[in-house]
Design an enzyme around this catalytic site. Structure first.
Site, PDB file in Angstrom:
ATOM      1  N   CYS A 174      -4.345  -3.063   3.999  1.00  0.00           N
ATOM      2  CA  CYS A 174      -4.102  -2.590   5.358  1.00  0.00           C
ATOM      3  C   CYS A 174      -5.122  -3.141   6.358  1.00  0.00           C
ATOM      4  CB  CYS A 174      -4.057  -1.069   5.375  1.00  0.00           C
ATOM      5  SG  CYS A 174      -3.226  -0.399   6.852  1.00  0.00           S
ATOM      6  N   GLU A 187       0.853  -1.181   0.000  1.00  0.00           N
ATOM      7  CA  GLU A 187       0.000   0.000   0.000  1.00  0.00           C
ATOM      8  C   GLU A 187       0.893   1.237   0.000  1.00  0.00           C
ATOM      9  OE1 GLU A 187      -3.408   1.922   2.984  1.00  0.00           O
ATOM     10  OE2 GLU A 187      -1.800   0.653   3.782  1.00  0.00           O
ATOM     11  N   LYS A 239      -9.627   0.025  -2.130  1.00  0.00           N
ATOM     12  CA  LYS A 239      -9.924  -0.277  -0.732  1.00  0.00           C
ATOM     13  C   LYS A 239     -11.393   0.028  -0.428  1.00  0.00           C
ATOM     14  CE  LYS A 239      -8.086   0.599   3.922  1.00  0.00           C
ATOM     15  NZ  LYS A 239      -7.062   1.335   4.710  1.00  0.00           N
TER      16      LYS A 239
END
Length: 521
Positions: free
Chosen positions: A386, A269, A329
Site C-alpha cells: 500500500c 493487501e 508491512k
C-alpha cells in the site's frame, strides 16, 4: 510599498492559483505540465522580502495543492483528519517560504539568477524530504516527482531517484518564472538563457535510456483483483465474502491459462482478512485455489499475535505446503492503521476508536524468495504494501535485497471512487523507472496494473470491478544509478539546504533591506 515588491493580494492570488495548478499535474487529470506553471507561480508569489509574509504565501500554496489532492482522506477517515493532514502538509511549505526568504537575502543570491534557481530548487526538494520523514515517519504524498509519470522528465528518476526528478520540475518552473519577469523588461539575454536551459532539462530527460529487457528470464504471473461487497469503511465488513471473491478470481485465471502455466499468483493487501495460518477454513480455500492453478500465491492477509496488536502481512503460499515465506508491512499508516497519541486525537474525531488494535511494524525489507521450478532457481520478489510505495527507502531496500520484480499489494476500498488509486499507480510507475523493475500494482478493488520497467502501463483494471490480469514480467538484476546511490542525494540536498539558509541569513546582515529590494534581479 517598495517598488519591486508585488502587492500582497497579488501574491495570495498567485499562490492559490499555483497550488491548484500543481494539483492538476497529479492524477486525475494528470496534466504533468501544470506542475511547472504551479512552481513558477509560487516563485513569483514569494518575491516579497518578509519571511513571515512568505511563510503565509507558501502555506496558501500548500493548502491549494493538498486539500483537493487528498480528498480521499475525507472519504476514508473523515473531515477533520483530512483538514488536519492538509494543514500539516501546507505547513511545510510555510517553512519553505520563510527559508527561501532567509536564503535569498545573502549578497550573492539576490544578485544572481543562476543562484536563485539553484537555491530555490535545493530548498524545495529539502522541504519534500522533511515532509516525507517527519512526524510519525512522514507523508510523501504530493511530491512533484509523482506527478511526472508521463513526463519527458520521468526517466531522471533512474539516475538519482525522486529528489532529482522533483528538482528538475522545480528548475523548469523557476526558469519559466524568470522568463515572465525578464520579458517585460526586455532582458533578451535572460529570456533566451532561461528558456534554453528549461528546454535542455526536458531534452535530457528524453535522452536517458531505460532498459526493459529481461536479464535473467521472465516470470509468468496472474494477478487477482477480487473486489469487495461495499465501498468505504464498511467494505471489509464481510470478510468471508472478500476471501471468496479472491478465490473465485483465482479460479477464473483458468479461463486464460492452463494449470501449471503460471509461476506466481498475486493477491492484494487484505485479499483475506481471515488469517489462513490460524483458520483452517481459510487455509483450505487458499490451498484449493493454489492447487487448481498449480502455482504458489502471494496472499495479503493479517496476523494477530498473542501479545496484542496486528500485522499487515503478505504470505507466500505453496500448494500443498502452506506458508513458505512472509513479508510484514514496515510502515503502518499513522492515524489509520495505528493511532498515535490516541487520547488526544480522540477529542477531534471518534473515528480513531474504529482502530481497535494498532498495527505493528515489520522489521525486514520486502524481499520474498520464490523457488521457481521452471526457472530452476530462486527468484527475488520485491514486495511493498500500500502506502509504502511512496517511501523511497522501503522500495529501494526491496530491490537492493534482491527483488527482480516489484509487487505493490494495496487495498483501496476505503477510499471510495476517488483519485487515490490512480495517484498510487503513478507512484508505482515512477518506482518502476527508478529501479528498472517490472512492477505489478494489485488492488482489492482497483486500479490494478502491470507496469514495464520504463514505467509504461501495459495492462490496467477498472475501479470496483472483479478482474484478472496475466502477464510475463522481465526479470532484471542490475541496479540503476538511483538504486546504487540510495539516500545520498537526499542527504546532500538536506545539508545544502541548511547551509544556504544559514549563509543567506548571515549575509543579509551586511546588506540593507532597501538595497536588496531595489536591485534584486
Amino acid at each position: 510599498m517598495l517598488a519591486r515588491e508585488p502587492a500582497r493580494l497579488w501574491t495570495v492570488v498567485l499562490a492559490v492559483a499555483g497550488g491548484l495548478l500543481t494539483r492538476l499535474a497529479f492524477p486525475a487529470p494528470g496534466w504533468w505540465g501544470t506542475a511547472f506553471v504551479g512552481v513558477a507561480l509560487l516563485y513569483l508569489a514569494l518575491r516579497r522580502d518578509s519571511a513571515r509574509w512568505n511563510a503565509l504565501v507558501g502555506f496558501l500554496w500548500g493548502l491549494a495543492l493538498f486539500l483537493p489532492l487528498i480528498t480521499w482522506a475525507d472519504e476514508a477517515v473523515g473531515l477533520v483528519p483530512w483538514l488536519a493532514l492538509s494543514t500539516l502538509e501546507a505547513g511545510y511549505f510555510a517553512l519553505f517560504g520563510a527559508a527561501w526568504s532567509w536564503a535569498r537575502r545573502g549578497n550573492s543570491v539576490w544578485r544572481n539568477v543562476g543562484l536563485q534557481v539553484t537555491v530555490f530548487t535545493i530548498l524545495f526538494v529539502a522541504t519534500e524530504e522533511l515532509a516525507a520523514a517527519w512526524p510519525f515517519g512522514g507523508f510523501p504524498w504530493g511530491r512533484l516527482a509523482f506527478s511526472q509519470a508521463d513526463s519527458p522528465l520521468a526517466s531522471l528518476a533512474s539516475l538519482a531517484g525522486t529528489p532529482l526528478l522533483t528538482a528538475a520540475v522545480v528548475v523548469v518552473g523557476v526558469l519559466l518564472a524568470r522568463v515572465v519577469l525578464a520579458a517585460p523588461r526586455l532582458r533578451v539575454g535572460e529570456v533566451v538563457a532561461s528558456a534554453s536551459v528549461a528546454v535542455a532539462v526536458l531534452v535530457v530527460g528524453l535522452l536517458v535510456p531505460l532498459d526493459t529487457q529481461a536479464q535473467s528470464g521472465s516470470l509468468r504471473v496472474g494477478a487477482v483483483q477480487g473486489d469487495v461487497p461495499g465501498v468505504g469503511l464498511d467494505a471489509f465488513g464481510q470478510r468471508q465474502a472478500v476471501l471468496d471473491n479472491h478465490v473465485s478470481g483465482t479460479l477464473a485465471l483458468l479461463d486464460r491459462v492452463e494449470p501449471g502455466e503460471l509461476d506466481l499468483v498475486l493477491w492484494p493487501e487484505n485479499g483475506t482478512d481471515i488469517d489462513p495460518q490460524v483458520d483452517q477454513g481459510a487455509a483450505d480455500l487458499i490451498d484449493g485455489a493454489a492447487r487448481a492453478v498449480g502455482a504458489p500465491m502471494l496472499v495479503g492477509t493479517v496476523q494477530y499475535p498473542d501479545s496484542g496488536g496486528r500485522y499487515n502481512t503478505a504470505v507466500l503460499w505453496e500448494p500443498g505446503a502452506g506458508v513458505t515465506a512472509t513479508y510484514t508491512k514496515q510502515h503502518p499508516a499513522p492515524f489509520a492503521e495505528y493511532i498515535p497519541i490516541r487520547s488526544f486525537v480522540r477529542q477531534f474525531s471518534s473515528a480513531v476508536d474504529l482502530v481497535t488494535r494498532d498495527m505493528l511494524p515489520g522489521d525486514r525489507p520486502g524481499y520474498v524468495p520464490l523457488d521457481s521450478e521452471r526457472l530452476g532457481r530462486t527468484v527475488g520478489i520485491g514486495d511493498v504494501i500500500c502506502f509504502e510505495v511512496a517511501y523511497d527507502g522501503i522500495v529501494r531496500d526491496a530491490v537492493r535485497t534482491g527483488g527482480e520484480v516489484l509487487v505493490v499489494q494495496t487495498n483501496n476500498a476505503s477510499f471510495g471512487v476517488s483519485d487515490e488509486s490512480t495517484q498510487q499507480l503513478a507512484m508505482s510507475r515512477i518506482r518502476a523507472i527508478e529501479h528498472g523493475r517490472a512492477t505489478v500494482q494489485i488492488s482489492t478493488v482497483g486500479v490494478s496494473a502491470v507496469i514495464e520497467p520504463n514505467g509504461v502501463v501495459s495492462q490496467q483494471t477498472g475501479l470496483f470491478t472483479a478482474e484478472q490480469m496475466v502477464a510475463s514480467l522481465p526479470l532484471r538484476d542490475t541496479l540503476t544509478p538511483a538504486t546504487r546511490l540510495g539516500s545520498w542525494p537526499a542527504w546532500i540536498i538536506d545539508a545544502l539546504a541548511v547551509c544556504v539558509v544559514l549563509a543567506g541569513a548571515a549575509g543579509a546582515r551586511r546588506v540593507r533591506r532597501a538595497d536588496r529590494i531595489e536591485t534584486a534581479v
